[in-house]
Design a protein around this motif. Structure first.
Motif, mmCIF file in Angstrom:
data_model
loop_
_atom_site.group_PDB
_atom_site.id
_atom_site.type_symbol
_atom_site.label_atom_id
_atom_site.label_comp_id
_atom_site.label_asym_id
_atom_site.label_seq_id
_atom_site.Cartn_x
_atom_site.Cartn_y
_atom_site.Cartn_z
ATOM 1 N N GLY A 119 36.081 29.023 26.932
ATOM 2 C CA GLY A 119 34.876 28.222 28.235
ATOM 3 C C GLY A 119 35.114 26.981 28.648
ATOM 4 N N THR A 120 34.248 26.790 29.624
ATOM 5 C CA THR A 120 34.910 25.210 29.132
ATOM 6 C C THR A 120 33.381 25.145 30.323
ATOM 7 O OG1 THR A 120 36.155 23.460 30.356
ATOM 8 C CG2 THR A 120 35.968 25.841 31.755
ATOM 9 N N ILE A 121 32.918 23.356 30.163
ATOM 10 C CA ILE A 121 31.586 22.788 31.385
ATOM 11 C C ILE A 121 32.656 21.446 31.136
ATOM 12 C CG2 ILE A 121 31.030 21.660 28.150
ATOM 13 C CD1 ILE A 121 27.949 22.337 29.201
ATOM 14 N N ASN A 122 31.799 20.705 32.260
ATOM 15 C CA ASN A 122 33.093 19.606 32.773
ATOM 16 C C ASN A 122 31.144 19.178 32.228
ATOM 17 O OD1 ASN A 122 29.206 19.897 34.183
ATOM 18 N ND2 ASN A 122 29.576 19.120 36.342
ATOM 19 N N TRP A 123 31.488 17.637 33.085
ATOM 20 C CA TRP A 123 31.252 16.543 32.026
ATOM 21 C C TRP A 123 29.204 16.531 31.646
ATOM 22 C CZ3 TRP A 123 27.622 12.217 33.996
ATOM 23 C CH2 TRP A 123 27.186 12.346 34.675
ATOM 24 N N ASN A 124 28.693 16.472 32.850
ATOM 25 C CA ASN A 124 27.187 16.497 32.143
ATOM 26 C C ASN A 124 26.517 17.541 32.525
ATOM 27 O OD1 ASN A 124 27.207 18.317 35.306
ATOM 28 N ND2 ASN A 124 26.466 16.298 35.662
ATOM 29 N N GLY A 125 27.109 18.875 31.834
ATOM 30 C CA GLY A 125 26.734 20.126 31.327
ATOM 31 C C GLY A 125 26.588 20.843 32.683
ATOM 32 N N ALA A 126 26.689 20.259 34.061
ATOM 33 C CA ALA A 126 26.240 21.254 35.144
ATOM 34 C C ALA A 126 26.812 22.403 35.475
ATOM 35 C CB ALA A 126 25.880 20.700 36.238
ATOM 36 N N ASN A 127 28.067 22.121 35.407
ATOM 37 C CA ASN A 127 28.501 24.011 35.094
ATOM 38 C C ASN A 127 29.580 24.513 34.362
ATOM 39 O OD1 ASN A 127 28.662 23.152 38.604
ATOM 40 N ND2 ASN A 127 29.490 21.386 37.873
ATOM 41 N N THR A 128 29.434 25.761 33.789
ATOM 42 C CA THR A 128 30.362 25.873 32.930
ATOM 43 C C THR A 128 31.079 26.841 33.451
ATOM 44 O OG1 THR A 128 28.134 27.044 32.287
ATOM 45 C CG2 THR A 128 29.065 25.611 31.320
ATOM 46 N N TYR A 129 32.034 27.824 32.818
ATOM 47 C CA TYR A 129 33.092 28.846 33.134
ATOM 48 C C TYR A 129 33.363 29.455 31.827
ATOM 49 C CZ TYR A 129 32.891 25.690 37.359
ATOM 50 O OH TYR A 129 32.720 24.871 37.934
ATOM 51 N N TYR A 130 33.694 30.626 32.240
ATOM 52 C CA TYR A 130 33.640 31.385 30.688
ATOM 53 C C TYR A 130 34.658 32.451 31.117
ATOM 54 C CZ TYR A 130 29.065 29.457 28.852
ATOM 55 O OH TYR A 130 28.268 29.027 29.173
ATOM 56 N N ALA A 131 35.229 32.200 30.128
ATOM 57 C CA ALA A 131 36.657 33.685 30.662
ATOM 58 C C ALA A 131 35.740 35.294 30.030
ATOM 59 C CB ALA A 131 37.123 34.098 28.735
ATOM 60 N N ASP A 132 35.971 36.247 30.977
ATOM 61 C CA ASP A 132 35.559 37.479 31.152
ATOM 62 C C ASP A 132 35.448 38.119 29.954
ATOM 63 O OD1 ASP A 132 37.437 38.911 34.211
ATOM 64 O OD2 ASP A 132 35.673 37.239 33.732
ATOM 65 N N SER A 133 35.993 38.338 28.906
ATOM 66 C CA SER A 133 35.951 38.526 27.590
ATOM 67 C C SER A 133 34.621 38.009 26.592
ATOM 68 C CB SER A 133 37.153 38.431 26.627
ATOM 69 O OG SER A 133 36.927 37.650 26.295
ATOM 70 N N VAL A 134 33.435 37.215 26.878
ATOM 71 C CA VAL A 134 32.681 36.519 26.271
ATOM 72 C C VAL A 134 31.628 35.807 27.408
ATOM 73 C CG1 VAL A 134 34.345 35.844 24.652
ATOM 74 C CG2 VAL A 134 33.703 34.210 26.987
ATOM 75 N N LYS A 135 32.072 36.281 28.643
ATOM 76 C CA LYS A 135 30.938 36.526 30.045
ATOM 77 C C LYS A 135 29.722 36.898 29.327
ATOM 78 C CE LYS A 135 32.567 35.379 33.095
ATOM 79 N NZ LYS A 135 33.096 35.648 35.423
ATOM 80 N N GLY A 136 28.973 36.576 28.879
ATOM 81 C CA GLY A 136 27.144 37.226 28.904
ATOM 82 C C GLY A 136 27.275 37.111 27.274
ATOM 83 N N ARG A 137 27.568 36.532 26.364
ATOM 84 C CA ARG A 137 27.698 36.741 24.878
ATOM 85 C C ARG A 137 27.764 35.118 24.399
ATOM 86 N NH1 ARG A 137 31.060 38.640 22.009
ATOM 87 N NH2 ARG A 137 32.775 38.393 23.060
ATOM 88 N N PHE A 138 28.658 34.648 25.399
ATOM 89 C CA PHE A 138 29.126 33.063 24.455
ATOM 90 C C PHE A 138 28.039 32.187 25.535
ATOM 91 C CE2 PHE A 138 32.830 33.728 22.014
ATOM 92 C CZ PHE A 138 32.479 35.282 21.392
ATOM 93 N N THR A 139 28.008 31.124 25.204
ATOM 94 C CA THR A 139 27.292 30.168 26.086
ATOM 95 C C THR A 139 27.762 28.639 25.885
ATOM 96 O OG1 THR A 139 25.070 30.723 26.078
ATOM 97 C CG2 THR A 139 24.718 28.274 27.035
#
Length: 124
Positions: free
Chosen positions: A49-69
């Motif tokens: 997963g990844t997060i932008n500089w201010n935390g407004a945007n996050t993106y996740y791998a399908d394998s962890v989506k919904g479980r990881f934050t």
């Protein structure tokens, strides 16, 4: 220059939770996108997963989506990976990485700095 130190790994039973932390030093942290990657034995490193500089945007791998934050606290120069509903296939060394410029990315080669990694083991 950014130095990254991960912590929070360990052994947990399937279905359990862990929270990883990545403490950063260096004045460019606040402007950096941050990513989490993992590498299991005998496998290639993969994006988590990844997060932008201010935390407004996050993106996740399908394998962890919904479980990881992923979250970050720029006042503490720290990024977090909250992992819930862990599965044995989540077992890996987890790395955080900093990307100094531009948007968050799923591509490891775009990251400038890496931590040493922390082991996460999920037992069945």
């Amino acid at each position: 220059q950014v130095q990254l130190v991960e912590s929070g790994g360990g052994l947990v039973q399937a279905g359990g939770s862990l929270r990883l932390s990545c403490a950063a030093s260096g004045r460019t942290f606040i402007s950096s996108a941050m990513g989490w990657f993992r590498q299991a034995p005998g496998k290639e490193r993969e994006f988590v997963g990844t997060i932008n500089w201010n935390g407004a945007n996050t993106y996740y791998a399908d394998s962890v989506k919904g479980r990881f934050t992923i979250s970050r606290d720029n006042a503490k120069n720290t990024v977090y990976l909250q992992m819930n509903s862990l599965k044995p296939e989540d077992t890996a060394v987890y790395f955080c990485a900093a990307k100094e410029y531009g948007l968050p990315s799923r591509e490891g080669y775009e990251y400038n700095y890496w931590g040493q990694g922390t082991q996460v083991t999920v037992s069945s």
